[in-house]
Motif scaffolding. Sequence first.
Motif, PDB file in Angstrom:
ATOM      1  N   SER A  79      -3.918   7.294   8.143  1.00 28.83           N
ATOM      2  CA  SER A  79      -3.092   6.123   7.845  1.00 28.83           C
ATOM      3  C   SER A  79      -2.834   5.372   9.136  1.00 28.83           C
ATOM      4  N   ASP A  80      -2.710   4.064   9.009  1.00 26.97           N
ATOM      5  CA  ASP A  80      -2.404   3.297  10.216  1.00 26.97           C
ATOM      6  C   ASP A  80      -0.904   3.320  10.490  1.00 26.97           C
ATOM      7  N   ILE A  81      -0.542   2.866  11.648  1.00 23.64           N
ATOM      8  CA  ILE A  81       0.851   2.931  12.100  1.00 23.64           C
ATOM      9  C   ILE A  81       1.775   2.136  11.185  1.00 23.64           C
ATOM     10  N   SER A  82       1.304   1.048  10.600  1.00 25.78           N
ATOM     11  CA  SER A  82       2.176   0.246   9.724  1.00 25.78           C
ATOM     12  C   SER A  82       2.565   1.037   8.473  1.00 25.78           C
ATOM     13  N   GLU A  83       1.646   1.829   7.938  1.00 26.41           N
ATOM     14  CA  GLU A  83       1.970   2.663   6.777  1.00 26.41           C
ATOM     15  C   GLU A  83       2.979   3.744   7.158  1.00 26.41           C
ATOM     16  N   LYS A  85       5.229   3.557   9.491  1.00 27.05           N
ATOM     17  CA  LYS A  85       6.523   2.891   9.666  1.00 27.05           C
ATOM     18  C   LYS A  85       7.164   2.568   8.323  1.00 27.05           C
ATOM     19  N   LYS A  86       6.361   2.149   7.350  1.00 18.07           N
ATOM     20  CA  LYS A  86       6.894   1.863   6.011  1.00 18.07           C
ATOM     21  C   LYS A  86       7.475   3.127   5.381  1.00 18.07           C
ATOM     22  N   ASN A  89      10.761   4.037   6.952  1.00 19.12           N
ATOM     23  CA  ASN A  89      11.857   3.210   6.440  1.00 19.12           C
ATOM     24  C   ASN A  89      12.284   3.655   5.040  1.00 19.12           C
TER      25      ASN A  89
END
Length: 102
Positions: A79-83, A85-86, A89
């Motif tokens: 998974s990429d970092i944006s996933e 982070k989501k 959250n």
Amino acid sequence: CLDHLAPDSEVEGQPNFKLEADSHGPTMQQKVRYVLKKRSLSKGQIGTSEKAANVIDELLGGFVRSVYTRASISTHRSSDISEVKKIKNLVKVVFSEVLELN
């Protein structure tokens, strides 16, 4: 926390215990009943808490399970970092609302 206070084996060992339809273990309501009976609360007090547990499970349980599923999928594939982070959250929402942790 509820699993610690009411382990499945102890809840299932209670007289007249029956699994709810489509469940693989004791429900949140059954665990709440077990804990409160151990604390010698009255039927009226237990009933109110059981209803509260059902509301929590219905409203938040599905959300929490979906966060778990999403995190599990991301753990087992790249998974990429944006996933990440989501998911962080979403987990933060669960901890803040359900467990009252900030």
